[in-house]
Design a protein around this motif. Structure first.
Motif, PDB file in Angstrom:
ATOM      1  N   ARG A 297       0.825  -1.206   0.000  1.00 46.69           N
ATOM      2  CA  ARG A 297       0.000   0.000   0.000  1.00 46.69           C
ATOM      3  C   ARG A 297       0.861   1.259   0.000  1.00 46.69           C
TER       4      ARG A 297
ATOM      5  N   ARG B 224     -12.090  -9.065  -5.952  1.00 50.56           N
ATOM      6  CA  ARG B 224     -13.361  -8.463  -5.502  1.00 50.56           C
ATOM      7  C   ARG B 224     -14.504  -9.450  -5.559  1.00 50.56           C
TER       8      ARG B 224
ATOM      9  N   ASP C  17      -6.120   1.796  -2.398  1.00 50.90           N
ATOM     10  CA  ASP C  17      -6.816   2.772  -1.578  1.00 50.90           C
ATOM     11  C   ASP C  17      -7.548   2.054  -0.444  1.00 50.90           C
ATOM     12  N   ASP C  18      -8.339   2.796   0.337  1.00 50.71           N
ATOM     13  CA  ASP C  18      -9.019   2.197   1.489  1.00 50.71           C
ATOM     14  C   ASP C  18      -9.942   1.060   1.076  1.00 50.71           C
ATOM     15  N   GLU C  19     -10.681   1.254  -0.012  1.00 51.91           N
ATOM     16  CA  GLU C  19     -11.625   0.225  -0.454  1.00 51.91           C
ATOM     17  C   GLU C  19     -10.903  -1.052  -0.853  1.00 51.91           C
TER      18      GLU C  19
ATOM     19  N   MET D 211      -7.798  -7.319   2.998  1.00 51.43           N
ATOM     20  CA  MET D 211      -7.488  -7.672   4.383  1.00 51.43           C
ATOM     21  C   MET D 211      -7.884  -9.109   4.712  1.00 51.43           C
ATOM     22  N   ALA D 212      -9.007  -9.554   4.164  1.00 52.09           N
ATOM     23  CA  ALA D 212      -9.514 -10.893   4.481  1.00 52.09           C
ATOM     24  C   ALA D 212      -8.972 -11.971   3.555  1.00 52.09           C
TER      25      ALA D 212
ATOM     26  N   THR E 118      -7.916  -2.002   0.046  1.00 53.74           N
ATOM     27  CA  THR E 118      -7.282  -2.598   1.221  1.00 53.74           C
ATOM     28  C   THR E 118      -8.290  -3.381   2.051  1.00 53.74           C
ATOM     29  N   ASP E 119      -9.497  -2.849   2.173  1.00 51.46           N
ATOM     30  CA  ASP E 119     -10.540  -3.570   2.905  1.00 51.46           C
ATOM     31  C   ASP E 119     -10.836  -4.917   2.254  1.00 51.46           C
ATOM     32  N   VAL E 120     -10.873  -4.938   0.931  1.00 54.88           N
ATOM     33  CA  VAL E 120     -11.126  -6.187   0.217  1.00 54.88           C
ATOM     34  C   VAL E 120     -10.001  -7.186   0.484  1.00 54.88           C
TER      35      VAL E 120
END
Length: 330
Positions: free
Chosen positions: A173, A330, A181-183, A189-190, A185-187
């Motif tokens: 990152r 995604r 970006d934040d979105e 993380m898991a 990275t959220d995807v």
């Protein structure tokens, strides 16, 4: 003027290898032209086109790599390549000495390299997935694991631990904030948990001979449109869907959602070819392929977090593949 690549030059070792496979006669004193090829295209080792200048003039391709890698390619070319016919270069022989070795292959010029950055047309993409299906069908284990050649190395992959992933994703990152970006990275993380589930399912499914690094940079296309798969340095026994997923993400489908029709058509072409070769338990679907791409996604993010970032074309490939990996995750 000829250019001798580091690792391959006109030397006694090269002449010994060429003589051993019958390209030149023992004691040949004529000239050899050695020109590096494939630089920047992610091929393992160092590869050169070697031209025997004196009559009968002849060109071959010589690859230098670690002894273990050359032995693995030799195993493929002597035991697995028959199923693919002209879709792989002709194998002439290999010479392993100590920690390194030389592999000698047919020169398939005027075939030209494809490019993971440029993609390819639909007809070429369908030929590629069909070629992969022919390879897979030749050793498809189905519900009978004894059909898998015990001499083959096994595909190895594990999910990152939470700690490892936090470090890698954080580094990636910082280096590619415009992509991660934040979105995104959220995807991501898991992802390790998802990879763990995928690996468990793949381990219980069919196994066969796979390329394990299939992407457009490892493909040549002849003037008649037929394709040649290169660089079998990672070939092994593993889950076929992993191979198909990597090929699709490696230059054929940049985004499986926006390119849903293309993805479905290529998966269908793959399944149809398997059926034509007697495999009826493939269980292939666009959703299954997208799931099988997740270990590859983990690897691309790991590449983005490597101690040294690649430069030049390799750096361009990393950036492009990171964007593709996000789409597949995604």
């Amino acid at each position: 003027m000829s250019r001798s690549p580091r690792g391959i030059r006109d030397s006694a070792e090269l002449r010994e290898a060429l003589a051993a496979v019958g390209v030149i006669s023992p004691g040949y004193t004529g000239s050899l032209e050695v020109v590096r090829i494939g630089a920047g295209f992610g091929l393992s080792g160092v590869t050169a086109r070697v031209v025997v200048e004196e009559a009968p003039r002849r060109a071959v391709v010589v690859k230098r790599d670690a002894a273990e890698t050359i032995r693995r390619e030799q195993l493929f070319y002597t035991r697995g390549a028959l199923a693919l016919g002209s879709s792989v270069p002709g194998y002439l022989g290999a010479l392993v000495d100590g920690d390194t070795g030389l592999l000698v292959l047919e020169d398939v010029a005027p075939a030209r390299s494809l490019d993971v950055l440029a993609g390819c047309d639909d007809a070429t993409a369908e030929r590629l997935v069909a070629t992969l299906a022919v390879l897979h069908a030749s050793t498809w284990s189905g519900s009978d694991p004894t059909r898998t050649d015990p001499a083959l190395p096994r595909w190895r992959c594990r999910a990152c631990t939470a700690g490892e992933w936090a470090v890698r994703l954080g580094m990636a990152r910082r280096r590619f904030p415009d992509l991660l970006d934040d979105e995104a990275t959220d995807v991501l993380m898991a992802l390790p948990g998802r990879v763990t589930q995928v690996l468990d399912r793949l381990a219980g499914g069919p196994q066969c001979w796979i390329h394990a690094d299939a992407h457009l940079d490892n493909v040549l296309r002849r003037p008649d449109g037929t394709v040649v798969l290169l660089d079998w340095a990672t070939s092994c026994s593993g889950p076929p869907l992993v191979d198909l997923a990597q090929l699709l993400a490696g230059g054929l489908v940049n985004d499986p959602v926006s390119q849903r029709t293309r993805t479905a058509a290529l998966v269908q072409a793959y399944t149809d070819t398997l059926t034509d070769h007697g495999v009826t338990d493939a269980g292939s679907s666009a959703a299954a392929v997208a799931e099988a791409a997740l270990p590859w996604v983990q690897g691309i993010v790991g590449w983005a977090a490597a101690p040294e970032l690649p430069a030049g074309r390799a750096g361009d490939v990393l950036r492009a593949q990171l964007a593709v990996a996000l789409a597949w995750a995604r």
